[in-house]
Design an enzyme around this catalytic site. Structure first.
Site, PDB file in Angstrom:
ATOM      1  N   LEU A   1       0.841  -1.196   0.000  1.00 36.85           N
ATOM      2  CA  LEU A   1       0.000   0.000   0.000  1.00 36.85           C
ATOM      3  C   LEU A   1       0.879   1.250   0.000  1.00 36.85           C
ATOM      4  O   LEU A   1       1.753   1.409   0.860  1.00 36.85           O
ATOM      5  CB  LEU A   1      -0.926   0.002   1.217  1.00 36.85           C
TER       6      LEU A   1
ATOM      7  N   GLY B   1       2.074  -9.157   6.132  1.00 40.58           N
ATOM      8  CA  GLY B   1       2.597  -8.414   7.268  1.00 40.58           C
ATOM      9  C   GLY B   1       2.593  -6.935   6.961  1.00 40.58           C
ATOM     10  O   GLY B   1       2.743  -6.524   5.809  1.00 40.58           O
ATOM     11  N   GLY B   2       2.407  -6.087   8.014  1.00 45.71           N
ATOM     12  CA  GLY B   2       2.396  -4.646   7.781  1.00 45.71           C
ATOM     13  C   GLY B   2       1.322  -4.266   6.779  1.00 45.71           C
ATOM     14  O   GLY B   2       0.153  -4.597   6.929  1.00 45.71           O
ATOM     15  N   ASP B   3       1.728  -3.565   5.733  1.00 41.36           N
ATOM     16  CA  ASP B   3       0.784  -3.155   4.681  1.00 41.36           C
ATOM     17  C   ASP B   3       1.027  -3.928   3.394  1.00 41.36           C
ATOM     18  O   ASP B   3       0.727  -3.456   2.298  1.00 41.36           O
ATOM     19  CB  ASP B   3       0.887  -1.643   4.429  1.00 41.36           C
ATOM     20  N   GLU B   4       1.554  -5.150   3.521  1.00 42.81           N
ATOM     21  CA  GLU B   4       1.848  -5.994   2.349  1.00 42.81           C
ATOM     22  C   GLU B   4       0.841  -7.145   2.261  1.00 42.81           C
ATOM     23  O   GLU B   4       0.475  -7.748   3.284  1.00 42.81           O
ATOM     24  CB  GLU B   4       3.259  -6.572   2.440  1.00 42.81           C
TER      25      GLU B   4
END
Length: 302
Positions: free
Chosen positions: A167, A207-210
C-alpha cells in the site's frame, strides 16, 4: 490380563434366574399334587358321610393332614428359595442398570468434552493460520497453498500468478491519524481483495501493509494484468473512517509460474522484486523481468 468372557456363555445371574424358573415349575407341580390330595381326601370323606358315617378315624385324618402338610411345607420352602433367588437376581440387575446408567453419563460427558476439545482445536488451527487483524490467511497458510498449487500446475500444465501488493504511503495514515485508522484501512483492503478472489485463489496478509494474491490457472498474462487492474481500482476507492475519507493505492509486482520460478519462495521473491520496480509510480503494477532484475534496491519505508 483377565480373559474376555465368551459372549455365548450365560452369566451366573442368568443361570440362577433360569434355575429359579425351573424350581417354580416344580413347586407348581407340588402345589397341584397337594390340591389333588385335598380333593381326593374331601371326596373320600364325603362318600363315607354319605354312607352314614358320623366320624372319621382320627389317625387316618391326622396321617392324611400330616402328609399334605409336609407337601405344603416343601412347597413353601421351595417358594422361599425361588423368592430369594429372584430377589438376588433383581438386585444384581438393578446394579447392572445403575452401572450402565453411570456409564452412559460418563460417555455423554466424554463426548461433550471431545466436542469441546475438537472445537478448541479448530479455533486454534484457525488462529494459527489466519491474520488476527484482517482475518485473511497468514503467510504460513499461503505458503502451503502455493506449494499445493505449484504441484497441481506442474501436473496439469497450468499457469500461476503471484501478486505482491504494497500500500502506497500507508505509513502517513498511521502517523497522521493513528493506528486505529490504519487498522481500519487494512481491514477494508482485505475485504476488497477477498471480494475479487475466486474460491480457488488465495489472498494473504504478508505483514504490515503488504498482501499476497495467488491466482490459479489464469487464462493468460493479459488476464493477470486485467485482474491486477481491477484489484488496484477496488482498493483505490475512498475508504471512510469517521468523518474522514482515505484514498490509498497499491503498487503490485507479479511473478508467473513456471517462467519466473518453480518454487514458492522464488515466485514470491520475484513478485516482490517487480513490486519495487513499480513503487516509484504509485498505483501501478509490473511483471517480473529477469533481464532487468538486478541487485535489490533499498527497501526504505514509504
Amino acid at each position: 490380563m483377565t480373559p474376555l468372557t465368551n459372549a455365548t456363555t450365560p452369566s451366573p445371574t442368568l443361570n440362577a434366574l433360569e434355575a429359579a424358573l425351573d424350581k417354580s415349575q416344580e413347586v407348581k407341580v407340588k402345589v397341584e399334587d397337594c390340591a389333588d390330595d385335598l380333593t381326593v381326601a374331601g371326596e373320600l370323606a364325603a362318600a363315607r358321610i354319605a354312607r352314614g358315617a358320623t366320624m372319621l378315624p382320627a389317625d387316618q385324618v391326622l396321617q392324611n393332614n400330616k402328609a399334605i402338610g409336609i407337601k405344603v411345607q416343601d412347597c413353601a420352602d421351595d417358594l422361599q428359595v425361588v423368592s430369594d433367588t429372584l430377589a438376588d437376581g433383581v438386585a444384581e440387575v438393578k446394579d447392572v442398570e445403575q452401572a450402565l446408567s453411570l456409564s452412559r453419563e460418563a460417555l455423554a460427558e466424554s463426548e461433550s468434552a471431545l466436542a469441546v476439545s475438537r472445537h478448541a482445536e479448530r479455533v486454534a488451527s484457525t488462529l494459527a493460520m489466519h491474520d488476527q487483524k484482517t482475518g485473511l490467511p497468514n503467510r504460513t497458510l499461503f505458503d502451503d497453498r502455493l506449494a499445493q498449487a505449484i504441484a497441481g500446475a506442474d501436473r496439469h500444465g497450468w499457469m500461476l500468478a503471484v501478486m505482491f501488493l504494497d500500500l502506497d504511503r500507508f505509513k502517513l495514515i498511521n502517523d497522521s491519524h493513528g493506528h486505529a485508522a490504519g487498522d481500519s484501512v487494512l481491514t477494508v483492503v482485505a475485504q476488497r481483495l477477498l471480494s475479487h478472489a475466486r474460491d480457488e485463489d488465495t489472498v494473504c496478509r504478508n505483514g504490515g501493509d503488504e498482501f499476497l494474491y495467488l491466482l490459479i490457472n489464469p487464462a493468460s498474462r493479459d488476464d493477470v494484468a486485467r485482474i491486477a487492474g481491477q484489484v488496484q481500482a477496488a482498493i483505490a476507492a475512498p475508504i471512510g473512517y469517521g468523518a474522514k475519507q482515505f484514498v490509498i493505492t497499491p503498487s503490485i509486482g507479479i511473478a508467473l509460474f513456471p517462467q519466473d520460478g518453480r518454487s514458492g519462495d522464488l515466485l514470491i521473491a520475484n513478485a516482490d522484486e517487480a513490486m519495487y520496480r513499480a513503487k516509484p509510480s504509485p498505483g501501478t503494477c509490473a511483471f517480473f523481468e529477469a533481464s532487468v532484475a538486478s541487485v535489490e534496491p533499498s527497501k526504505a519505508s514509504d
